[in-house]
Design a protein around this motif. Sequence first.
Motif, PDB file in Angstrom:
ATOM      1  N   PRO A 271       5.651  97.464 100.469  1.00 40.81           N
ATOM      2  CA  PRO A 271       6.147  97.018 101.779  1.00 40.81           C
ATOM      3  C   PRO A 271       6.906  95.691 101.659  1.00 40.81           C
ATOM      4  O   PRO A 271       6.408  94.741 101.036  1.00 40.81           O
ATOM      5  CB  PRO A 271       4.878  96.844 102.612  1.00 40.81           C
ATOM      6  CG  PRO A 271       3.818  97.611 101.896  1.00 40.81           C
ATOM      7  CD  PRO A 271       4.195  97.597 100.447  1.00 40.81           C
ATOM      8  N   ALA A 272       8.087  95.632 102.236  1.00 36.54           N
ATOM      9  CA  ALA A 272       8.919  94.425 102.147  1.00 36.54           C
ATOM     10  C   ALA A 272       8.205  93.199 102.702  1.00 36.54           C
ATOM     11  O   ALA A 272       8.278  92.117 102.115  1.00 36.54           O
ATOM     12  CB  ALA A 272      10.239  94.658 102.877  1.00 36.54           C
ATOM     13  N   THR A 273       7.505  93.375 103.810  1.00 41.90           N
ATOM     14  CA  THR A 273       6.790  92.246 104.403  1.00 41.90           C
ATOM     15  C   THR A 273       5.730  91.720 103.451  1.00 41.90           C
ATOM     16  O   THR A 273       5.584  90.511 103.271  1.00 41.90           O
ATOM     17  CB  THR A 273       6.151  92.646 105.750  1.00 41.90           C
ATOM     18  OG1 THR A 273       7.182  93.123 106.612  1.00 41.90           O
ATOM     19  CG2 THR A 273       5.448  91.483 106.402  1.00 41.90           C
ATOM     20  N   ALA A 274       4.990  92.615 102.811  1.00 34.90           N
ATOM     21  CA  ALA A 274       3.961  92.200 101.852  1.00 34.90           C
ATOM     22  C   ALA A 274       4.600  91.521 100.640  1.00 34.90           C
ATOM     23  O   ALA A 274       4.089  90.515 100.138  1.00 34.90           O
ATOM     24  CB  ALA A 274       3.135  93.407 101.412  1.00 34.90           C
ATOM     25  N   ARG A 275       5.711  92.050 100.175  1.00 33.37           N
ATOM     26  CA  ARG A 275       6.409  91.452  99.038  1.00 33.37           C
ATOM     27  C   ARG A 275       6.886  90.041  99.401  1.00 33.37           C
ATOM     28  O   ARG A 275       6.725  89.100  98.622  1.00 33.37           O
ATOM     29  CB  ARG A 275       7.587  92.319  98.610  1.00 33.37           C
ATOM     30  CG  ARG A 275       8.299  91.807  97.374  1.00 33.37           C
ATOM     31  CD  ARG A 275       9.504  92.668  97.025  1.00 33.37           C
ATOM     32  NE  ARG A 275       9.153  94.016  96.655  1.00 33.37           N
ATOM     33  CZ  ARG A 275       8.813  94.405  95.419  1.00 33.37           C
ATOM     34  NH1 ARG A 275       8.763  93.530  94.450  1.00 33.37           N
ATOM     35  NH2 ARG A 275       8.524  95.648  95.173  1.00 33.37           N
ATOM     36  N   ASN A 276       7.462  89.891 100.586  1.00 32.40           N
ATOM     37  CA  ASN A 276       7.944  88.576 101.028  1.00 32.40           C
ATOM     38  C   ASN A 276       6.806  87.567 101.154  1.00 32.40           C
ATOM     39  O   ASN A 276       7.003  86.383 100.911  1.00 32.40           O
ATOM     40  CB  ASN A 276       8.692  88.692 102.354  1.00 32.40           C
ATOM     41  CG  ASN A 276      10.005  89.420 102.206  1.00 32.40           C
ATOM     42  OD1 ASN A 276      10.560  89.525 101.112  1.00 32.40           O
ATOM     43  ND2 ASN A 276      10.508  89.954 103.303  1.00 32.40           N
ATOM     44  N   ARG A 277       5.640  88.039 101.535  1.00 35.51           N
ATOM     45  CA  ARG A 277       4.457  87.169 101.643  1.00 35.51           C
ATOM     46  C   ARG A 277       3.768  86.986 100.287  1.00 35.51           C
ATOM     47  O   ARG A 277       2.761  86.296 100.206  1.00 35.51           O
ATOM     48  CB  ARG A 277       3.446  87.776 102.618  1.00 35.51           C
ATOM     49  CG  ARG A 277       3.902  87.808 104.041  1.00 35.51           C
ATOM     50  CD  ARG A 277       2.817  88.438 104.891  1.00 35.51           C
ATOM     51  NE  ARG A 277       3.261  88.628 106.255  1.00 35.51           N
ATOM     52  CZ  ARG A 277       2.602  89.342 107.156  1.00 35.51           C
ATOM     53  NH1 ARG A 277       1.455  89.930 106.834  1.00 35.51           N
ATOM     54  NH2 ARG A 277       3.063  89.469 108.373  1.00 35.51           N
TER      55      ARG A 277
END
Length: 88
Positions: free
Chosen positions: A13-19
């Motif tokens: 997930p992009a959001t998880a990667r960004n975090r």
Amino acid sequence: MLLGHLEKYRRYPATARNRREQGVTYVTFHMNRAGMLLSNRIMRSSGSALLDRAALETLKRAQPLPSIPADRSDPLELSVPVEFFIDR
């Protein structure tokens, strides 16, 4: 064979990667001989709701799963790790 098949359908997930969220979610599932998912659940959380959800979505996208060998029961219960690491 099954883990290799699942890997083709795993999406970070992009959001998880960004975090910078990382971890391993262990999922338990039942499948029938034709490779269709009958049920699934988180056996051990990665600690991230986003990664746990992505692990369950991986199973759904990967259907049909590789069929159950003739010498195994039908349905079959399995537990597998779904890994999410940024630098791998």
